[in-house]
Design an enzyme around this catalytic site. Structure first.
Site, PDB file in Angstrom:
ATOM      1  N   CYS A  54       8.887   5.713  10.162  1.00 54.18           N
ATOM      2  CA  CYS A  54       9.748   6.449   9.229  1.00 54.18           C
ATOM      3  C   CYS A  54       9.122   6.512   7.832  1.00 54.18           C
ATOM      4  O   CYS A  54       8.971   5.486   7.165  1.00 54.18           O
ATOM      5  CB  CYS A  54      11.114   5.755   9.202  1.00 54.18           C
ATOM      6  SG  CYS A  54      12.171   6.203   7.829  1.00 54.18           S
ATOM      7  N   CYS A  57      11.417   5.287   4.977  1.00 52.74           N
ATOM      8  CA  CYS A  57      11.521   3.816   5.073  1.00 52.74           C
ATOM      9  C   CYS A  57      10.342   3.172   4.348  1.00 52.74           C
ATOM     10  O   CYS A  57      10.509   2.205   3.597  1.00 52.74           O
ATOM     11  CB  CYS A  57      11.532   3.362   6.529  1.00 52.74           C
ATOM     12  SG  CYS A  57      12.863   4.036   7.545  1.00 52.74           S
TER      13      CYS A  57
END
Length: 141
Positions: A54, A57
């Site tokens: 991600c 993230c």
């Protein structure tokens, strides 16, 4: 001899950098240990539900979580943990808390294990601090 002194210098430099860490201090341990610590310290749990692939993230972990102001607030008010939603206890927690995207940032009451506040997606440091303060205000802290 030069090699040995270079090693010692790099080792000391590494220790100095560790001691200067200013961001969020994430706990390591399983979910039961995180719950127990949060209950014992009477703090909400801040859980970063992430995956390794991600992009947002990674941005949070690189740009927001290390900031001093974020660390000061979170370390004083939360037991913080990062959980890879694809490994270990992650899939079970993802189902329990109905994670629908990444990153999802949760503020969880350790006593009821219910979500006090959650947000989906990247937030800059100020937005994350505002969200954290609202989560604490919901439970009167």
């Amino acid at each position: 001899m030069l090699r040995k002194s270079s090693f010692v210098f790099l080792f000391v430099l590494g220790l100095a950098q560790v001691s200067l860490a200013q961001g969020i201090d994430f706990e390591h341990g399983n979910w039961s240990q995180i719950l127990a610590k949060a209950k014992a310290e009477n703090k909400l749990i801040f859980m970063d539900a992430y995956t390794t692939w991600c992009g947002p993230c990674k941005l949070l972990q690189k740009k927001v979580f290390p900031q001093k102001e974020v660390g000061d607030y979170f370390n004083a008010h939360f037991i913080s943990t990062k959980v890879d939603m694809e490994k270990g206890e992650g899939p079970t927690l993802a189902r329990k808390y109905r994670v629908s995207g990444y990153p999802t940032l949760f503020f969880i009451d350790p006593n009821s294990q219910k979500i006090v506040k959650s947000v989906l997606g990247y937030r800059d440091a100020q937005a994350l601090l505002d969200i954290a303060k609202k989560a604490n205000a919901k439970i009167g802290k």
